[in-house]
Design an enzyme around this catalytic site. Structure first.
Site, short mmCIF file in Angstrom:
data_model
loop_
_atom_site.label_atom_id
_atom_site.label_comp_id
_atom_site.label_asym_id
_atom_site.label_seq_id
_atom_site.Cartn_x
_atom_site.Cartn_y
_atom_site.Cartn_z
CE1 TYR A 1 4.09 8.88 10.72
CE2 TYR A 1 6.05 9.49 11.97
CZ TYR A 1 5.46 8.79 10.93
OH TYR A 1 6.22 8.01 10.11
CB SER B 1 8.15 5.52 12.49
OG SER B 1 9.07 6.57 12.75
CB THR C 1 -0.95 0.02 1.22
OG1 THR C 1 -0.18 0.09 2.42
CG2 THR C 1 -1.85 -1.21 1.24
N GLY C 2 0.45 2.28 -0.71
CA GLY C 2 1.26 3.49 -0.80
C GLY C 2 2.55 3.22 -1.55
N GLY C 3 2.41 2.70 -2.77
CA GLY C 3 3.62 2.26 -3.48
C GLY C 3 4.10 3.19 -4.59
N GLY D 1 8.65 7.03 -2.56
CA GLY D 1 9.36 6.76 -1.31
C GLY D 1 9.65 5.28 -1.03
CB ILE D 2 9.53 3.49 2.22
CG1 ILE D 2 10.60 4.32 2.93
CG2 ILE D 2 9.50 2.05 2.71
CD1 ILE D 2 10.34 4.59 4.40
N GLY D 3 7.62 2.78 -0.25
CA GLY D 3 6.74 1.81 -0.92
C GLY D 3 7.20 1.55 -2.35
P1 NAD Z 1 5.88 9.12 0.99
O1 NAD Z 1 4.96 10.26 1.29
O2 NAD Z 1 6.96 9.28 0.02
O3 NAD Z 1 5.04 7.84 0.63
C1 NAD Z 1 3.85 7.54 1.30
C2 NAD Z 1 3.01 6.73 0.38
O4 NAD Z 1 1.75 6.48 1.03
C3 NAD Z 1 2.69 7.48 -0.92
O5 NAD Z 1 2.73 6.55 -1.99
C4 NAD Z 1 1.28 8.00 -0.67
O6 NAD Z 1 0.56 8.13 -1.86
C5 NAD Z 1 0.73 6.87 0.17
N1 NAD Z 1 -0.46 7.24 0.92
C6 NAD Z 1 -0.60 8.23 1.82
N2 NAD Z 1 -1.86 8.27 2.28
C7 NAD Z 1 -2.51 7.25 1.64
C8 NAD Z 1 -3.83 6.77 1.69
N3 NAD Z 1 -4.77 7.33 2.45
N4 NAD Z 1 -4.15 5.71 0.92
C9 NAD Z 1 -3.22 5.13 0.11
N5 NAD Z 1 -1.96 5.55 0.03
C10 NAD Z 1 -1.61 6.61 0.79
O7 NAD Z 1 6.47 8.72 2.41
P2 NAD Z 1 7.53 7.61 2.87
O8 NAD Z 1 8.52 8.34 3.67
O9 NAD Z 1 7.94 6.71 1.79
O10 NAD Z 1 6.59 6.82 3.91
C11 NAD Z 1 6.21 5.46 3.75
C12 NAD Z 1 5.95 4.89 5.14
O11 NAD Z 1 7.16 4.94 5.88
C13 NAD Z 1 4.93 5.68 5.94
O12 NAD Z 1 4.11 4.78 6.67
C14 NAD Z 1 5.80 6.49 6.88
O13 NAD Z 1 5.11 6.83 8.07
C15 NAD Z 1 6.93 5.53 7.14
N6 NAD Z 1 8.17 6.13 7.63
C16 NAD Z 1 8.87 7.00 6.87
C17 NAD Z 1 10.05 7.54 7.37
C18 NAD Z 1 10.91 8.51 6.59
O14 NAD Z 1 11.81 9.12 7.16
N7 NAD Z 1 10.69 8.69 5.31
C19 NAD Z 1 10.48 7.19 8.66
C20 NAD Z 1 9.72 6.29 9.40
C21 NAD Z 1 8.57 5.74 8.88
#
Ligand code: NAD
Length: 247
Positions: free
Chosen positions: A150, A137, A12-14, A17-19
């Site tokens: 958060y 996180s 989900t959320g791919g 970023g990380i996804g």
């Molecule tokens: P990002 O914003 O680049 O990616 C987040 C993804 O989630 C995006 O693809 C976005 O479209 C999707 N998304 C958000 N809300 C959504 C919804 N309601 N339905 C479907 N998709 C949705 O951020 P990221 O940094 O890659 O974060 C990915 C995960 O990693 C998150 O859960 C975030 O909390 C966690 N995280 C990130 C970090 C960091 O430093 N980047 C650190 C700890 C945890």
């Protein structure tokens, strides 16, 4: 043969970023991957960048009807799932005293309700012995300022993983948590209001390894947890944080 050959995964959320990095890693490791995101354009872009063994499905994880549609599409195309990475999440800083009900609901609806129903609605598709990974996180275990809402959503995911592990033990479904530190993604750039060197400088000197992490570094850890190499690991939290929350 890749570590995930013949496995079917949902992330989900791919789209970013990380996804997105995890989708790339899973495909490189031999899996067929479904990714979801809310916006068609970004989703199409991600699918075309990865190019093969991937399908994009638009949907909001906070809306159970969208999750029903996502699962129905997967069932039609592949019949089952071997891996679920519940990754979608949002983060904003909110100062205690100024937290709004709207932002509280938005964070809990996406990060907690979204992850819970992603798991619950995937259960009929997940094969016995499947792997679920929840994206928490470091802040789930830390008390960084202006981050209470958060952080509480991420602590909830850590708790879910413990209980789900027990709930799913008859089916030998493994449930683990990956807890990233500061990782250079669009999500962190939005949160911090900085990018490039400025973003690096904000986080680098608080991390024992002296730098911000890369999405690919989380992707490798998630791929490990998803794979048979992690066959005796369940209920665990794997920190991928350059040591930030470990010292
Ligand atoms: P990002 O914003 O680049 O990616 C987040 C993804 O989630 C995006 O693809 C976005 O479209 C999707 N998304 C958000 N809300 C959504 C919804 N309601 N339905 C479907 N998709 C949705 O951020 P990221 O940094 O890659 O974060 C990915 C995960 O990693 C998150 O859960 C975030 O909390 C966690 N995280 C990130 C970090 C960091 O430093 N980047 C650190 C700890 C945890």
């Amino acid at each position: 043969m890749g570590a995930l050959t013949d496995k079917v995964a949902l992330i989900t959320g791919g789209s970013t970023g990380i996804g997105f990095a995890t989708a790339q890693q899973f495909v490189a490791d031999g899996a067929y991957v479904f990714i979801t995101a809310r916006r068609q354009k970004e989703l199409d872009q991600a699918v075309s960048t990865i190019g093969k063994n991937i399908t994009g499905i638009v949907g909001d994880v906070s809306k159970p009807a969208d999750l029903d549609r996502i699962m129905a599409t997967i069932e039609k195309q592949k019949k089952h799932l071997d891996i679920l990475f519940a990754n979608a999440g949002v983060a904003t800083y909110q100062r205690l005293g100024e937290i709004t009900e709207e932002e509280f609901d938005r964070h809990f609806n996406i990060n907690v309700k979204g992850a819970l129903f992603s798991v619950q609605k995937a259960l009929p598709l997940l094969r016995d012995g499947a792997s679920i990974i929840l994206c928490s996180s470091v802040v789930g275990s830390k008390g960084l300022g202006n981050n209470s809402v958060y952080s509480a959503t991420k602590a909830a995911l850590r708790s879910f993983a413990r209980t789900f592990t027990t709930d799913l033990k008859e089916r030998k479904i493994r449930v683990n948590v990956v807890s990233p530190g500061a990782i250079k993604t669009p999500g962190l750039e939005n949160l911090a209001g900085a990018s490039g060197d400025k973003l690096e400088a904000l986080f680098a000197n608080t991390v024992p390894l002296g730098r911000i992490g890369r999405p690919e570094e989380i992707a490798k850890a998630v791929s490990f947890l998803a794979s048979d190499a992690a066959s005796y690991i369940t209920g665990a939290e794997l920190f991928v944080d350059g040591g930030f929350a470990q010292v």
